[in-house]
Design a protein around this motif. Structure first.
Motif, mmCIF file in Angstrom:
data_model
loop_
_atom_site.group_PDB
_atom_site.id
_atom_site.type_symbol
_atom_site.label_atom_id
_atom_site.label_comp_id
_atom_site.label_asym_id
_atom_site.label_seq_id
_atom_site.Cartn_x
_atom_site.Cartn_y
_atom_site.Cartn_z
ATOM 1 N N TRP A 1 -19.804 -88.750 -3.489
ATOM 2 C CA TRP A 1 -19.164 -87.487 -3.896
ATOM 3 C C TRP A 1 -17.670 -87.718 -4.044
ATOM 4 O O TRP A 1 -16.928 -87.800 -3.062
ATOM 5 C CB TRP A 1 -19.463 -86.411 -2.843
ATOM 6 N N VAL B 1 -11.044 -83.567 -0.194
ATOM 7 C CA VAL B 1 -11.414 -82.298 0.445
ATOM 8 C C VAL B 1 -11.513 -82.454 1.958
ATOM 9 O O VAL B 1 -10.986 -81.625 2.725
ATOM 10 C CB VAL B 1 -12.747 -81.766 -0.119
ATOM 11 N N THR C 1 -21.518 -79.889 3.847
ATOM 12 C CA THR C 1 -21.183 -80.342 2.489
ATOM 13 C C THR C 1 -21.922 -81.636 2.169
ATOM 14 O O THR C 1 -22.471 -81.800 1.068
ATOM 15 C CB THR C 1 -19.669 -80.562 2.361
ATOM 16 N N TYR D 1 -18.015 -78.312 8.140
ATOM 17 C CA TYR D 1 -17.762 -78.439 6.702
ATOM 18 C C TYR D 1 -18.266 -79.781 6.175
ATOM 19 O O TYR D 1 -18.947 -79.853 5.137
ATOM 20 C CB TYR D 1 -16.263 -78.320 6.416
ATOM 21 N N THR E 1 -20.711 -72.888 4.239
ATOM 22 C CA THR E 1 -19.951 -72.986 5.488
ATOM 23 C C THR E 1 -18.806 -71.986 5.497
ATOM 24 O O THR E 1 -18.554 -71.303 6.505
ATOM 25 C CB THR E 1 -19.395 -74.409 5.669
ATOM 26 N N GLY F 1 -25.553 -80.903 1.579
ATOM 27 C CA GLY F 1 -25.738 -80.305 0.254
ATOM 28 C C GLY F 1 -25.650 -81.333 -0.850
ATOM 29 O O GLY F 1 -26.455 -81.322 -1.804
ATOM 30 N N ALA F 2 -24.678 -82.250 -0.708
ATOM 31 C CA ALA F 2 -24.542 -83.305 -1.716
ATOM 32 C C ALA F 2 -25.769 -84.221 -1.698
ATOM 33 O O ALA F 2 -26.244 -84.671 -2.755
ATOM 34 C CB ALA F 2 -23.278 -84.110 -1.457
ATOM 35 N N GLY G 1 -22.921 -80.462 -3.009
ATOM 36 C CA GLY G 1 -21.816 -80.475 -2.060
ATOM 37 C C GLY G 1 -21.007 -79.194 -2.107
ATOM 38 O O GLY G 1 -20.599 -78.652 -1.070
ATOM 39 N N ALA G 2 -20.761 -78.696 -3.318
ATOM 40 C CA ALA G 2 -19.981 -77.462 -3.470
ATOM 41 C C ALA G 2 -20.695 -76.273 -2.841
ATOM 42 O O ALA G 2 -20.068 -75.421 -2.196
ATOM 43 C CB ALA G 2 -19.726 -77.199 -4.955
ATOM 44 N N GLY H 1 -22.866 -76.432 -0.354
ATOM 45 C CA GLY H 1 -22.786 -76.617 1.092
ATOM 46 C C GLY H 1 -21.435 -76.178 1.633
ATOM 47 O O GLY H 1 -21.348 -75.515 2.675
ATOM 48 N N PHE H 2 -20.369 -76.523 0.920
ATOM 49 C CA PHE H 2 -19.010 -76.122 1.315
ATOM 50 C C PHE H 2 -18.888 -74.599 1.307
ATOM 51 O O PHE H 2 -18.342 -74.000 2.235
ATOM 52 C CB PHE H 2 -18.002 -76.748 0.344
ATOM 53 N N GLY I 1 -14.961 -85.729 -2.291
ATOM 54 C CA GLY I 1 -15.131 -85.579 -0.859
ATOM 55 C C GLY I 1 -13.947 -86.049 -0.037
ATOM 56 O O GLY I 1 -13.527 -85.373 0.903
#
Length: 324
Positions: free
Chosen positions: A247, A253, A38, A34, A72, A41-42, A65-66, A68-69, A250
Motif C-alpha cells: 500500500w 499516512v 487499515t 488505525y 476506524t 482492509g488493504a 485500506g481507505a 479500513g482507515f 501507507g
C-alpha cells in the motif's frame, strides 16, 4: 517573547506522569488501531483484487485500506466525548491543581482523583462536550472581533499580520478551549456554562497576551510533531511494506498517525501547562469587562447559547458564582 516557563511546564507534566502514560496508552492504542484496521482492509482488498488484473488489484488494495482507515475514524468519532471527558479534562484537572500549588495523588489514584473532579464540575461527558463545542465557536467569534479591531488601526501591513495570527489560533484553538474548561475546575463553579462564559470574556479582554503565547506554542507543538513525523517515516514505511500489495500511501499516512499520537500524548500536555500559566497569570485580579461581554454576545450566538444553558442549569438548583 513568551510569558510561560518552559522548565515549569515540563516539571508540571512530569508530576502528572501517570496521566501522560494513560494518554500514551490511549493515543498509541488509537494509532495501532488505525494501522491494524487499515492493513486488514488493504489485505482484504488485495485478496479481492486477485480475481482481476494487476491494475484492479492495486485499486482494490488502495480502497480496502481507505475503507479500513475510514471505519476506524468513524468509531473514534463516536468515542470523542469519552476521550475529552476522561483523558483531556482529567489531565487539565490535575495540572490546574498543581499550578495552584495543591497536592494530588500519585499513581493510578491520580487518574481516579481527576475523574472525580471532572464529574463534580461537568456531571457527565455530554455536558462537557457540548460546552467544549460552544466554546470553540465563541473563540472563533472573538477572533473576528480582534480582526475587526485591527482593521481600524492605521498600521501598514497589520491586516496581513492578523491573518497569520488568526491562522495560528485556528490551529491552537484546541489548547485555548481546554484552558477555558480549566477555569471552571479552578473556580470550583457549580455552573459550568456560566463559568465558561466568564472565562471567555476574560480571555477576550486579554487576547493580546493569549494570542502571542498561542502562536509560540503552536510553533513549538507542530515543530516537534514534524520532527517526530520525519523520524517515524522509515519504520512506518516498513510497516506499509508488510501490507499485501505494498500500500504505497501507507508509510506517509502511518507516520502522520504516529506523529499525531506523540503530539497528543506528550507534546500537547506541555503546551496546555504553558497556556494555563499564561491565562491564570493574565486574569489574576481581573473581573469580566461588560464591554467585552457585550461585544462577544453581539458577535456570537454560541455565547448567547451558553447564557441560556447557564440560566437553565441554575434553575435546577443553587449555583456558585465564578470568581477570578
Amino acid at each position: 517573547m513568551w510569558d510561560f516557563s518552559i522548565g515549569r511546564s515540563i516539571g508540571l507534566v512530569g508530576k502528572t506522569l501517570p496521566f501522560v502514560i494513560f494518554r500514551m496508552i490511549v493515543y498509541f492504542g488509537i494509532a495501532v488501531a488505525y494501522v491494524l484496521v487499515t492493513g486488514t482492509g488493504a489485505g482484504v482488498g488485495w485478496g479481492v483484487g486477485a480475481f482481476g488484473d494487476t491494475d484492479f488489484q492495486v485499486t482494490s488494495t488502495f480502497w480496502g485500506g481507505a475503507i479500513g482507515f475510514a471505519l476506524t475514524a468513524g468509531v473514534l468519532y463516536f468515542l470523542r466525548e469519552y476521550i475529552l471527558y476522561i483523558v483531556k479534562a482529567g489531565h487539565i484537572a490535575v495540572l490546574t491543581e498543581l499550578i495552584d500549588g495543591n497536592s494530588i495523588p500519585d499513581g493510578r489514584g491520580q487518574i481516579e482523583y481527576a475523574s472525580t473532579v471532572v464529574k463534580e464540575r461537568f456531571a457527565e461527558a455530554s455536558v462537557l462536550f457540548a460546552i467544549d463545542q460552544l466554546v470553540r465557536g465563541v473563540i472563533g467569534a472573538i477572533m473576528g472581533i480582534v480582526q475587526g479591531i485591527a482593521s481600524i488601526l492605521p498600521i501598514p501591513g497589520l491586516q496581513n499580520v492578523m491573518g497569520i495570527v488568526k491562522a495560528f489560533l485556528r490551529i491552537a484553538v484546541g489548547l485555548i478551549d481546554e484552558v477555558i474548561l480549566a477555569y471552571s475546575i479552578r473556580t470550583r463553579s457549580t455552573n459550568p456554562w456560566a463559568s465558561a462564559q466568564t472565562a471567555l470574556v476574560l480571555y477576550g479582554q486579554n487576547y493580546k497576551t493569549m494570542l502571542k503565547n498561542a502562536a509560540w506554542l503552536t510553533v513549538f507543538t507542530y515543530g516537534l510533531a514534524f520532527l517526530v513525523f520525519l523520524v517515524m517515516l522509515a519504520p512506518a514505511a516498513a510497516v506499509a511494506y508488510l501490507i499485501p500489495g505494498g500500500w504505497s500511501a501507507g508509510g506517509f499516512v502511518f507516520a502522520l498517525i504516529f506523529a499525531w499520537a506523540v503530539k497528543a500524548a506528550v507534546i500537547e500536555p506541555f503546551a496546555i501547562a504553558a497556556m494555563l500559566q499564561v491565562y491564570f497569570k493574565a486574569i489574576e485580579g481581573q473581573v469580566p469587562d461588560p464591554e467585552w461581554a457585550s461585544r462577544i454576545e453581539g458577535a456570537s450566538n454560541k455565547f448567547r447559547k451558553l447564557g441560556e444553558k447557564a440560566a437553565s442549569w441554575g434553575s435546577n438548583g443553587p449555583t456558585a458564582q465564578p470568581s477570578v
